[in-house]
Design an enzyme around this catalytic site. Structure first.
Site, PDB file in Angstrom:
ATOM      1  N   CYS A  81     -19.148  17.648 -15.105  1.00 50.76           N
ATOM      2  CA  CYS A  81     -20.239  18.152 -14.345  1.00 50.76           C
ATOM      3  C   CYS A  81     -20.207  19.708 -14.428  1.00 50.76           C
ATOM      4  O   CYS A  81     -19.082  20.253 -14.167  1.00 50.76           O
ATOM      5  CB  CYS A  81     -20.124  17.652 -12.801  1.00 50.76           C
ATOM      6  N   CYS A 121     -24.631  15.862 -15.528  1.00 52.20           N
ATOM      7  CA  CYS A 121     -24.469  16.043 -13.897  1.00 52.20           C
ATOM      8  C   CYS A 121     -24.079  17.795 -13.702  1.00 52.20           C
ATOM      9  O   CYS A 121     -23.787  18.400 -14.552  1.00 52.20           O
ATOM     10  CB  CYS A 121     -23.367  15.433 -13.412  1.00 52.20           C
TER      11      CYS A 121
END
Ligand code: DVN
Length: 285
Positions: free
Chosen positions: A110, A191
């Protein structure tokens, strides 16, 4: 007589032991020859398939070793092979790689994920010199399959690495389907803050036919992603800017819940920045 009898019975025993040993040796050699014949004939029949398998498993094992992400590399090969083997190389079902994707799910980093379009060499040069971003080709499946070609044929369980359809020969070929499916999986897992490096030296940096536009952007999910930061790589005299119409289309296609930014960065700046080692991964744009 006894001595003679004893002598002759001893020599009979020696002869029978010798015959038994000889027979056992012959049987052993025959079995060994059969085993060797089978192994060599399989490899000889399809050296390219064996070579691909060994390349895939070796790359997988190196990835697992270097990232401590535990994956079963033999299982990866089996799931991968079953997607195309025995199939017409221009009629592989779009869902063929689903078991592989499910079995070898991506490990997204992420806030470090980097997408790209028409900037492959610069992007991979950048990620090689600065371990600050993760492209699809830095994931297990992407790194294992990068640069390889493969296909199957109807009526055989063999893998081929030559005489396979090219990227544009037909849509449902094994290689193109793999990259489309892997790209979709990588984008779906995107993400945090996501970056996309696009090409400011072409008229349409966001080209509708590209994988980034036709597959990845459509998979972005605002429940996992915060936003998309476009890095538009420009060179001197380029006319394309962040105001380019195709980038307006990109903004429209994005989920409105996702933040969007665009920044023009010269290729020379990026190249100079990547040469300055920075474990803290300070921004190059
Ligand atoms: O975000 C990236 C990455 O995640 C990847 O999975 O998809 C995105 C890049 O795809 P893209 O947007 O289609 O960008 P490109 O630069 O047009 O194409 C990416 C790659 O697809 C090319 O580099 C080609 O791979 P190759 O041959 O350089 O290893 C391949 N490709 C696309 N169109 C092709 C083609 N290969 C041959 N002929 C074509 N027409």
């Amino acid at each position: 007589m006894d001595d003679v009898e004893t002598y002759s019975s001893r020599s009979k025993k020696r002869r029978s032991r010798f015959l038994k040993f000889g027979l056992a040796a012959v049987i052993f050699v025959v079995i060994l020859a059969i085993i060797l014949g089978v192994v060599l004939s399989t490899t000889a029949r399809n050296p390219s398939g064996e070579k691909l398998k060994s390349t895939v498993i070796t790359r997988c094992e190196k990835f697992v070793e270097s990232t401590n992400i535990s994956r079963d590399c033999q299982k990866l090969w089996n799931l991968f092979e079953q997607a195309y083997v025995g199939r017409d190389p221009c009629a592989v079902p779009p869902e063929a790689y689903n078991p592989l994707m499910a079995g070898m799910h991506p490990d997204p980093s992420c806030n470090r994920m980097l997408f790209w379009s028409k900037t492959k060499d610069l992007v991979h040069d950048f990620t090689e010199k600065r371990d600050c971003y993760q492209t699809l080709e830095d994931t297990l499946l992407g790194s294992v399959m990068d640069g390889l070609t493969w296909c199957g044929k109807e009526g055989t369980r063999e893998t081929f690495t030559t005489d396979c359809p090219g990227w544009t020969d037909c849509d449902n070929n094994p290689v193109r389907l793999f990259w489309n499916r892997a790209s979709a999986g990588f984008a779906d897992a995107a993400c945090g803050d996501v970056t996309a490096m696009l090409n400011g030296s072409i008229a349409t940096p966001f080209s509708p036919a590209s994988i980034f536009a036709s597959i990845e952007v459509k998979q972005f999910n605002s429940t996992r992603m915060n936003g998309l930061n476009v890095v538009l790589v420009t060179n001197k005299n380029d006319i394309t800017t962040c105001e380019n119409p195709s980038l307006k289309v990109l903004q429209k296609e994005l989920d409105p819940k996702l933040k969007y930014s665009c920044k023009e960065v010269t290729q020379s700046n990026i190249q100079e920045c990547m040469l300055r080692p920075d474990p803290a991964c300070g921004a190059c744009w």
